[in-house]
Design a protein around this motif. Structure first.
Motif, PDB file in Angstrom:
ATOM      1  N   PRO A  76      91.294   4.363 -30.233  1.00 62.58           N
ATOM      2  CA  PRO A  76      92.272   3.363 -30.664  1.00 62.58           C
ATOM      3  C   PRO A  76      93.536   4.048 -31.170  1.00 62.58           C
ATOM      4  O   PRO A  76      93.464   5.021 -31.905  1.00 62.58           O
ATOM      5  CB  PRO A  76      91.544   2.631 -31.796  1.00 62.58           C
ATOM      6  CG  PRO A  76      90.099   2.856 -31.531  1.00 62.58           C
ATOM      7  CD  PRO A  76      90.010   4.217 -30.892  1.00 62.58           C
ATOM      8  N   THR A 108      92.939   0.802 -25.210  1.00 63.83           N
ATOM      9  CA  THR A 108      92.411  -0.138 -26.199  1.00 63.83           C
ATOM     10  C   THR A 108      93.456  -1.104 -26.745  1.00 63.83           C
ATOM     11  O   THR A 108      93.097  -2.034 -27.452  1.00 63.83           O
ATOM     12  CB  THR A 108      91.803   0.634 -27.393  1.00 63.83           C
ATOM     13  OG1 THR A 108      92.817   1.472 -27.959  1.00 63.83           O
ATOM     14  CG2 THR A 108      90.631   1.481 -26.958  1.00 63.83           C
ATOM     15  N   ASN A 109      94.717  -0.866 -26.434  1.00 68.42           N
ATOM     16  CA  ASN A 109      95.768  -1.689 -27.028  1.00 68.42           C
ATOM     17  C   ASN A 109      96.776  -2.142 -25.987  1.00 68.42           C
ATOM     18  O   ASN A 109      97.025  -1.461 -24.999  1.00 68.42           O
ATOM     19  CB  ASN A 109      96.524  -0.899 -28.108  1.00 68.42           C
ATOM     20  CG  ASN A 109      95.642  -0.515 -29.251  1.00 68.42           C
ATOM     21  OD1 ASN A 109      94.983   0.516 -29.217  1.00 68.42           O
ATOM     22  ND2 ASN A 109      95.607  -1.342 -30.271  1.00 68.42           N
ATOM     23  N   LEU A 159     102.277   1.294 -28.846  1.00 69.91           N
ATOM     24  CA  LEU A 159     100.951   0.699 -28.818  1.00 69.91           C
ATOM     25  C   LEU A 159     100.913  -0.300 -29.951  1.00 69.91           C
ATOM     26  O   LEU A 159     101.276   0.026 -31.087  1.00 69.91           O
ATOM     27  CB  LEU A 159      99.881   1.760 -29.008  1.00 69.91           C
ATOM     28  CG  LEU A 159      99.557   2.584 -27.770  1.00 69.91           C
ATOM     29  CD1 LEU A 159     100.727   3.435 -27.361  1.00 69.91           C
ATOM     30  CD2 LEU A 159      98.338   3.410 -28.004  1.00 69.91           C
ATOM     31  N   ASP A 161      99.058  -3.729 -32.135  1.00 68.35           N
ATOM     32  CA  ASP A 161      97.825  -4.430 -32.503  1.00 68.35           C
ATOM     33  C   ASP A 161      97.943  -5.887 -32.053  1.00 68.35           C
ATOM     34  O   ASP A 161      98.897  -6.263 -31.369  1.00 68.35           O
ATOM     35  CB  ASP A 161      97.530  -4.287 -33.997  1.00 68.35           C
ATOM     36  CG  ASP A 161      98.601  -4.902 -34.890  1.00 68.35           C
ATOM     37  OD1 ASP A 161      99.449  -5.696 -34.407  1.00 68.35           O
ATOM     38  OD2 ASP A 161      98.603  -4.595 -36.106  1.00 68.35           O
ATOM     39  N   ASP A 162      96.993  -6.698 -32.460  1.00 70.52           N
ATOM     40  CA  ASP A 162      96.982  -8.105 -32.047  1.00 70.52           C
ATOM     41  C   ASP A 162      98.204  -8.882 -32.532  1.00 70.52           C
ATOM     42  O   ASP A 162      98.573  -9.898 -31.938  1.00 70.52           O
ATOM     43  CB  ASP A 162      95.706  -8.796 -32.536  1.00 70.52           C
ATOM     44  CG  ASP A 162      94.467  -8.248 -31.837  1.00 70.52           C
ATOM     45  OD1 ASP A 162      94.601  -7.711 -30.719  1.00 70.52           O
ATOM     46  OD2 ASP A 162      93.369  -8.348 -32.420  1.00 70.52           O
TER      47      ASP A 162
END
Length: 180
Positions: A76, A108-109, A159, A161-162
């Protein structure tokens, strides 16, 4: 009476000697504990090597790809780049004939990138949309029209996150070729 006084004096001397011994032992334990703490703090311990982003260039791309292939998974906050590094445009305001960027399934992102001229990393000439994991981006048109020529550029990947907050960045060199 002389014997009683001498027994009491002997007991007091013995108690004093015992107290001194206990005090010395306690003092030695404290000194050893302090020395242990100091040694613990001063002796370097093996630390995990800090991972830094690598600028990918045509000269080191094979080495970087090999290193990425040897990694078992993408941790991550890290990103495996899948793109071409020479982008051709028929004119400064046309769609690139070959520019593509993929956010591979193993990542992952989600990611987005800003493209800058290497000589001016404050004014983006292209701002991508967010590219979800497993998706790609083609049909790229620069936000800033460029004259014919070859331009050294830097793509700065973010990169996210949500909530689309940047977790880390990756810098990659790109060459823009505008034909006419």
């Amino acid at each position: 009476m002389g014997t009683a006084n001498s027994n009491q004096a002997g007991k007091k001397g013995s108690e004093t000697a015992s107290r001194k011994t206990v005090s010395i032992v306690v003092l030695l334990v404290v000194i050893f504990a302090l020395v242990g703490v100091i040694i613990y703090l001063l002796v370097p311990r093996e630390q995990e090597e800090e991972r830094r982003n690598v600028v990918v260039t045509p000269e080191n791309i094979e080495e970087v790809v090999q290193q990425m292939a040897e990694e078992e998974f993408v941790a991550p906050g890290y990103y495996t780049v899948m793109m071409n590094y020479d982008w051709h445009f028929a004119s400064g305001d046309s769609v690139s004939s070959d520019a593509y960027v993929e956010n591979m399934v193993g990542n992952t992102n989600d990611v987005y990138f800003d493209l800058f001229l290497a000589s001016d990393e404050e004014n983006a000439i292209y701002k991508s949309p967010v590219i979800p994991v497993g998706s790609g981006l083609r049909d790229i048109v620069l936000d800033t029209e460029l004259d014919a020529g070859t331009y050294d550029c830097v793509a700065v990947y973010h990169l996210v996150d949500d909530d689309q907050n940047t977790i880390s960045t990756l810098r990659v060199t790109v060459t823009i070729i505008v034909e006419g």
